[in-house]
Design a protein around this motif. Sequence first.
Motif, mmCIF file in Angstrom:
data_model
loop_
_atom_site.group_PDB
_atom_site.id
_atom_site.type_symbol
_atom_site.label_atom_id
_atom_site.label_comp_id
_atom_site.label_asym_id
_atom_site.label_seq_id
_atom_site.Cartn_x
_atom_site.Cartn_y
_atom_site.Cartn_z
ATOM 1 N N SER A 162 1.706 -12.291 -18.563
ATOM 2 C CA SER A 162 0.937 -12.336 -18.897
ATOM 3 C C SER A 162 1.115 -13.628 -19.554
ATOM 4 C CB SER A 162 0.369 -11.355 -20.083
ATOM 5 O OG SER A 162 1.413 -10.955 -20.820
ATOM 6 N N GLY A 163 0.212 -14.773 -19.299
ATOM 7 C CA GLY A 163 0.178 -16.038 -19.704
ATOM 8 C C GLY A 163 -0.337 -16.757 -18.956
ATOM 9 N N LYS A 164 0.373 -17.884 -19.641
ATOM 10 C CA LYS A 164 0.323 -19.600 -19.311
ATOM 11 C C LYS A 164 1.341 -20.730 -19.797
ATOM 12 C CE LYS A 164 -3.298 -21.124 -17.000
ATOM 13 N NZ LYS A 164 -4.832 -22.212 -16.587
ATOM 14 N N HIS A 175 9.372 -27.046 -15.313
ATOM 15 C CA HIS A 175 10.085 -28.444 -14.084
ATOM 16 C C HIS A 175 8.688 -28.726 -13.743
ATOM 17 C CE1 HIS A 175 14.070 -28.422 -12.925
ATOM 18 N NE2 HIS A 175 14.621 -26.799 -13.181
ATOM 19 N N ASN A 176 7.748 -28.769 -14.744
ATOM 20 C CA ASN A 176 6.631 -29.563 -14.114
ATOM 21 C C ASN A 176 5.635 -29.035 -13.505
ATOM 22 O OD1 ASN A 176 6.989 -31.866 -15.852
ATOM 23 N ND2 ASN A 176 7.827 -32.583 -14.632
ATOM 24 N N GLU A 177 5.538 -27.592 -13.453
ATOM 25 C CA GLU A 177 4.429 -26.195 -12.335
ATOM 26 C C GLU A 177 4.377 -25.262 -13.610
ATOM 27 O OE1 GLU A 177 4.458 -26.818 -9.583
ATOM 28 O OE2 GLU A 177 5.882 -27.358 -8.556
ATOM 29 N N ILE A 178 3.188 -25.638 -13.234
ATOM 30 C CA ILE A 178 1.590 -24.086 -13.880
ATOM 31 C C ILE A 178 2.468 -22.975 -13.265
ATOM 32 C CG2 ILE A 178 -0.107 -24.122 -14.971
ATOM 33 C CD1 ILE A 178 1.014 -26.206 -15.565
ATOM 34 N N LEU A 179 2.230 -22.559 -14.441
ATOM 35 C CA LEU A 179 2.338 -20.903 -13.696
ATOM 36 C C LEU A 179 2.251 -20.076 -14.689
ATOM 37 C CD1 LEU A 179 5.749 -21.966 -12.942
ATOM 38 C CD2 LEU A 179 7.122 -19.509 -12.669
ATOM 39 N N MET A 214 6.806 -13.008 -21.108
ATOM 40 C CA MET A 214 7.498 -13.201 -19.345
ATOM 41 C C MET A 214 9.358 -12.539 -19.768
ATOM 42 S SD MET A 214 8.416 -17.217 -20.925
ATOM 43 C CE MET A 214 9.127 -17.574 -22.743
ATOM 44 N N ILE A 215 9.645 -12.229 -18.962
ATOM 45 C CA ILE A 215 11.010 -12.146 -18.159
ATOM 46 C C ILE A 215 12.112 -13.022 -17.753
ATOM 47 C CG2 ILE A 215 10.869 -10.619 -15.917
ATOM 48 C CD1 ILE A 215 12.301 -8.487 -16.952
ATOM 49 N N TRP A 216 13.473 -12.744 -17.976
ATOM 50 C CA TRP A 216 14.647 -14.043 -17.380
ATOM 51 C C TRP A 216 15.175 -13.041 -17.146
ATOM 52 C CZ3 TRP A 216 17.466 -17.302 -21.286
ATOM 53 C CH2 TRP A 216 18.235 -18.029 -20.868
#
Length: 230
Positions: free
Chosen positions: A190-192, A196-200, A222-224
């Motif tokens: 959840s969230g934003k 790498h200059n990408e918006i997720l 988030m999960i990594w």
Amino acid sequence: MKTYLHRSEDRGHVQAGWLNTYHSFSFGNWYDPRFMGVSALRVINDDTVAPHNGFGTHPHDNMEILTCVLSGTITHKDSMGNEGHIRAGEWQLMSAGTGVRHSEINDQDTPVHLLQIWIQPNIKNAAPTYQQIKCDPREHPNEWHIIAGPNDNAPMHIRQNTEVKTAHLKQNSRLAVKSNHGLNYVHIISGKVSIHNEILSTGDALAFIDLSEIIALEDTQMIWFDLPKV
């Protein structure tokens, strides 16, 4: 592969009565040859289970099955003799090994929201095991919390050269990401964020190899997955 962006809208969506689910990778009746997993990571299912319903007893073998409950409570029972609740902020790792049967039932009056994750093991036909921990990253934000890994520093042991970590990042905070095993895969619960200059945003994911930094554009969970490079 330098980066691989997986948008939320590319996930499979299945509404089947009591189950509302989004599949990051091909699963069950939803199949897309573009999305068959990343490295040893085979399944991320984002499930919402209606009250007094759930997954009846069924078998698994030779798969590392990780469950993260985001809200609500699920009741687990398996053929190893384990029986009990998994509550929001808790994680379960079931190493199916030679074979196990289990059920996951929402016997509460409210829906349960959970992630079910499958990771292919690097050891086959081992004895099945069950592990469970509490780790709510909201209690200690802006840092990585290891959930499972192949070494003794992890609270749960996984049969793969993989580490699974989670974090809750406050808006405008930053976290570094550098793989110990070869390949990073970050999934936004959840969230934003910016990577790498990408918006997720919620449901998006990014695979990458290089060292990077995650910048929270809003409060984000988030999960990594630190996966073996293939």
